[in-house]
Design an enzyme around this catalytic site. Structure first.
Site, PDB file in Angstrom:
ATOM      1  N   GLY A  97       0.802  -1.278  -0.126  1.00 12.90           N
ATOM      2  CA  GLY A  97       0.113  -0.209   0.018  1.00 12.90           C
ATOM      3  C   GLY A  97       0.777   1.430   0.004  1.00 12.90           C
ATOM      4  O   GLY A  97       2.099   1.157  -0.017  1.00 12.90           O
ATOM      5  N   ASP A 211     -12.078   2.130   4.927  1.00 17.65           N
ATOM      6  CA  ASP A 211     -12.058   1.558   3.605  1.00 17.65           C
ATOM      7  C   ASP A 211     -12.588  -0.098   4.046  1.00 17.65           C
ATOM      8  O   ASP A 211     -11.968  -1.034   3.844  1.00 17.65           O
ATOM      9  CB  ASP A 211     -10.512   1.287   3.291  1.00 17.65           C
ATOM     10  CG  ASP A 211     -10.275   0.585   1.888  1.00 17.65           C
ATOM     11  OD1 ASP A 211     -11.225   0.711   1.138  1.00 17.65           O
ATOM     12  OD2 ASP A 211      -9.150  -0.038   1.900  1.00 17.65           O
TER      13      ASP A 211
END
Length: 920
Positions: A97, A211
């Site tokens: 990420g 998320d």
């Protein structure tokens, strides 16, 4: 500049540029142009993509986000990642990420296990990225929930780059699980509720996920049932291939994943940062629920540009279920209403929190009206008829001036409701019963019964009025008689309870026939009364007979209840059988959805207790922790069922040697009981009793004594002088006095315990009460009295005849025979004791003192070599083993005396020092 440093500089500059907008970003690029024109050109090219929102919104492009990952991967490949970080060996990359890479890693010490390890990407150890990484560590450390992947460790590698170590969850995304396993609707919804509860825990810690999507909610199998685990609260960002069919991930300027478009709330997608709160997660969960139910997403964003997709999310309503390609058209309207309320455009129109969303789904599962729908009369009637069972909880009305605790009068009128007509009959029955009990309590004024009245006196009044009030309704009278019997049983009068329930059983059999569900319920009540009286074999026999007579009409719920009654009855006689029966009851409950989370929590408590009685302490620890977590979540930390689970857990921690945890849990339990129930409530007395038991287990007898006395005083005041609890309470006080060397006081309390047990209605004195008297007589040197009580303790008529108590009784007799100079009979009794105790509780080491008795009996018969060999084999466990204090003290004294007389001063000193340690 090397390739490595070039990659690092490019990545740092790109991150910095993404964090700026407008004139600030232009000034940065101008400065880069002066310092390094080539670098500036590369950064400009990476930023020259269509923005998600305008510059003022500080958005970035999806393409730039993908480039960030690619740049980080290039830097990693060119620099060569170390294969080991601290005690962790990196095995493979499982995600990446904006702020780092996540690896599957192997921890090598102090224990070996696989973990998920995230390293801050690119070696960035300072600046805003590092600050965000540190903030994630702090956020994760705040959370402790079984539905959230736990943080296990955090630190830095040899270069100072920080890392986080997390629980490795090897599951599948929740929507993939639904497509593959095709669970029934109830299982699917309960799984989703568990996700909501985990997110609710995070919200209570002040953490918003932002998320939530299927790839961050993984499903694993736990004891054959699905369990969900959230893996990403700002940790691992699963890399999606640059494929238009896959959900797209958006990044902030700091590299944090803000969300995935298909599951992103309108306020989040449009960059309204100030509007993002817990309701943002409600929206994302609504999108996940939509996909779990229909197999489709709320919006079709395929082929849309990012600005177009954001416009659709903020403007268009989600597709109705009936328009989805899956099975949405067949779903109940209530589920669509719940889902669409979660997906409202404006946060204020959604559920106010994830907990409210979970509660509405639970209302649907219970066939109750949901909060998301306006409660019209027709709608409420429809939900009532949809229910498959009738459960009516009746509470006794508290009376002013009563000096006793309030008692909840409850009827859980059993049965699977197969017809609407039957549901209406049961509802009317429940109404009449409720009115009768309320009238009974309301009429029992202090002036009428006196201010010293007890709840039992009020129940006497109810029993007296019963036949007159329901003369024309014998079936209802039988139902109420069974209910009153259950209540009297809960108040500690098993004899009267058995009389009421037996009469109810006879009436119900005459009215309905032997195989009727009401007759079955009365038989199970009778089995529980038998267990209360210590007649476990009879309890098991009645429960099995109830199942046999019910025949082919037995329901899964009824079968489960038989397993529970039989399992609880077997705990004293056959703990492994009890564990097997209770595990089967648990599996049946979970597989067929026969109870809610509270039912499952109580079953976990029962399973944990039976595992503990089988000496399977690690398994008991796991089960009881699960019970405490579940009951705390659904009933609260101060509910009696939760306190009971916590108390059993504390006992288990004692056997595992985790003394500090045990004492902390016991003290917290006591504080909670006093706060929730008051200092004079019987449940608070149990908390005092358990606290004393925990202190006793670590040989802090003087501290335990006032807690035991406090429990006894409360039980005397509440229950009166003849109650089964009191005989155990008196014995407990006697035990700590005995351990403290106050033999005469101890014997007085032991005798009081036996007298109370003998005079209590329907009570059977346990063998241990007689064994206590044998033990204190032995310590006083009165061998004749000691033998009399020891023989009494192994007689079948002694009362509760459990294998452990039987073995300990034979052991007591062995000690007495050895002390009185009868080595042959001492050896024989000791062999019986060792055989029983090893088979019953192999890990409790309770057999050790009787192994010693057998060896010393051999020595007395001239078999010194065999005796010394046995004594040498148990030398260390005899001193360090975990078994009862009184038996250990006598064993160490015998060993010291034996070696002293044999002239072995070293061994005598060893046991003398051990004896001094436990008597300090």
């Amino acid at each position: 500049m090397t390739d490595d440093s070039r990659h690092e500089r490019l990545k740092e500059a790109l991150y910095e540029a993404q964090a700026l907008s407008g004139a600030a970003r232009r000034r940065l690029l101008d400065r880069l142009e002066t310092e390094d024109p080539g670098l500036a050109a590369e950064v400009r090219s990476l930023l020259a993509e269509e923005p998600l929102v305008d510059d003022a919104g500080r958005g970035i492009t999806a393409a730039a986000g993908e480039v960030l990952r690619q740049v980080g991967a290039r830097a990693e490949l060119s620099s060569g990642v170390a294969r080991e970080i601290g005690p962790y060996r990196l095995l493979e990359v499982i995600g990446s990420g904006g702020m780092g890479v996540v690896y599957r890693a192997e921890q090598r010490e102090p224990i070996r296990r696989e973990v998920a390890l995230k390293v801050l990407g690119g070696g960035l150890t300072s600046g805003r990225i590092a600050q965000r990484f540190a903030a994630e560590q702090r956020a994760l450390s705040l959370m402790d929930h079984p539905g959230i992947a736990r943080i296990l460790d955090a630190g830095g590698d040899e270069t100072g780059t920080p890392y986080i170590v997390m629980e490795l969850v090897q599951g599948v995304p929740i929507t993939d699980y639904c497509r593959a396993a095709r669970p029934d609707r109830a299982t699917l919804l309960k799984l989703f509720v568990s996700v909501c509860r985990a997110v609710q825990h995070a919200h209570q810690k002040g953490i918003v996920h932002r998320d939530l999507k299927p790839s961050n909610i993984l499903v694993v199998e736990v004891d054959g049932a699905p369990a969900a685990k959230i893996i990403d609260f700002g940790i691992a960002r699963i890399v999606d291939p640059p494929d238009a069919t896959r959900p797209r991930t958006l990044l902030t300027g700091e590299g944090q994943v803000l969300g995935t478009l298909e599951y992103m709330s309108p306020e989040q997608a449009s960059g309204r940062v100030r509007d993002i709160d817990t309701r943002t997660d409600v929206y994302s969960l609504g999108a996940v629920l939509y996909e779990m139910l229909t197999g489709s997403l709320p919006y079709d964003l395929s082929g849309k540009s990012v600005p177009e997709a954001i416009g659709i999310i903020g403007r268009d309503p989600p597709r109705p279920f009936r328009q989805t390609r899956g099975g949405g058209r067949h779903l109940p309207g209530d589920l669509e209403t719940i889902t669409l309320k979660s997906l409202e455009k404006e946060p204020g129109r959604r559920y106010g929190g994830v907990g409210f969303l979970a509660e509405d789904i639970e209302r649907y599962l219970r066939a109750e009206p949901i909060a998301a729908r306006r409660p019209s009369t027709l709608y409420q009637l429809r939900t009532l008829v949809r229910r498959h069972r009738t459960a009516v909880i009746l509470s006794g009305v508290a009376m002013a001036g009563l000096a006793v605790f309030g008692v909840s009068m409850a009827i859980l009128y059993a049965g699977q409701v197969r017809e609407r007509e039957h549901a209406e009959v049961e509802a009317e029955k429940a109404r009449l019963v409720s009115e009768f009990l309320q009238e009974t309590f309301a009429a029992a004024s202090p002036e009428d019964l006196g201010r010293g009245a007890t709840v039992m006196q009020v129940l006497d009044r109810a029993i007296g009025r019963l036949d007159h009030s329901f003369r024309a309704q014998p079936s209802l009278a039988a139902t109420l008689r069974n209910t009153l019997g259950e209540t009297v049983r809960a108040l500690g009068d098993p004899v009267r309870a058995e009389s009421l329930i037996t009469l109810s059983l006879a009436e119900r059999s005459r009215l309905h026939g032997d195989g009727h569900r009401d007759v079955f319920a009365s038989r199970l009540s009778l089995a529980e009364v038998a267990a209360d009286r210590g007649d476990y074999a009879r309890a098991d026999s009645i429960a099995k007979d109830a199942l046999r007579r019910r025949g082919a009409d037995v329901t899964p719920r009824e079968r489960r209840e038989v397993l529970r009654v039989r399992g609880r009855s077997a705990i004293e006689l056959d703990p492994p059988l009890a564990e097997s029966l209770l595990t089967e009851a648990y599996d049946l409950t979970v597989r067929l959805h026969l109870g809610d989370d509270a039912d499952i929590g109580e079953l976990l408590t029962e399973r944990g207790y039976s595992a503990m009685r089988s000496s399977k302490f690690e398994r008991a620890d796991s089960l009881l922790h699960s019970a405490v977590d579940r009951l705390t979540r659904v009933r609260g930390p101060d509910h009696p069922a939760t306190l009971m689970a916590r108390s059993n857990l504390a006992t288990c921690l004692s056997w595992l040697g985790r003394t500090d945890e045990m004492l902390a849990l016991g003290r917290d339990n006591l504080v909670r009981a006093e706060r929730a129930l008051g200092p004079d409530h019987p449940q608070t007395a149990i908390a005092h009793n358990n606290m004393a038991s925990q202190l006793t287990s670590v040989e802090r007898f003087r501290e335990a004594e006032p807690h035991y006395r406090r429990a006894v005083a409360t039980w005397e005041r509440v229950y009166g002088p003849a109650h089964p609890h009191l005989s155990i309470g008196y014995a407990n006080v006697g035990y700590v006095l005995h351990c403290d060397g106050r033999y005469e006081e101890a014997e007085a309390w032991y005798r009081k315990a036996v007298r109370t047990a003998q005079s209590s209605p329907g009570s059977l004195p346990g063998q241990f009460l007689y064994r206590n008297l044998a033990s204190v007589a032995l310590d006083r040197g009165d061998l004749f009295e000691a033998e009399r009580w020891a023989r009494r303790s192994i007689e079948p008529a002694a009362g509760i005849v459990g294998p452990y108590d039987l073995g300990a009784g034979w052991g007591a007799l062995a000690e007495i025979h050895l002390a009185s100079g009868r080595p042959d009979s001492a050896a024989g009794c000791a062999e019986r004791a060792v055989a029983i105790l090893r088979a019953t509780a192999p890990r409790l080491q309770s057999h050790l003192p009787y192994e010693e008795v057998r060896a010393l009996a051999m020595a007395a018969r001239g078999e010194r070599a065999r005796a010394d060999s046995i004594l040498a084999s148990i030398r260390e466990p005899l001193v360090t083993g975990k078994y009862w204090f009184l038996e250990k003290r006598r064993a160490l004294r015998r060993a010291e005396t034996y070696y002293r007389k044999a002239g072995n001063s070293a061994e005598a000193a060893y046991y003398r020092q051990a004896l001094a340690r436990i008597q300090r």
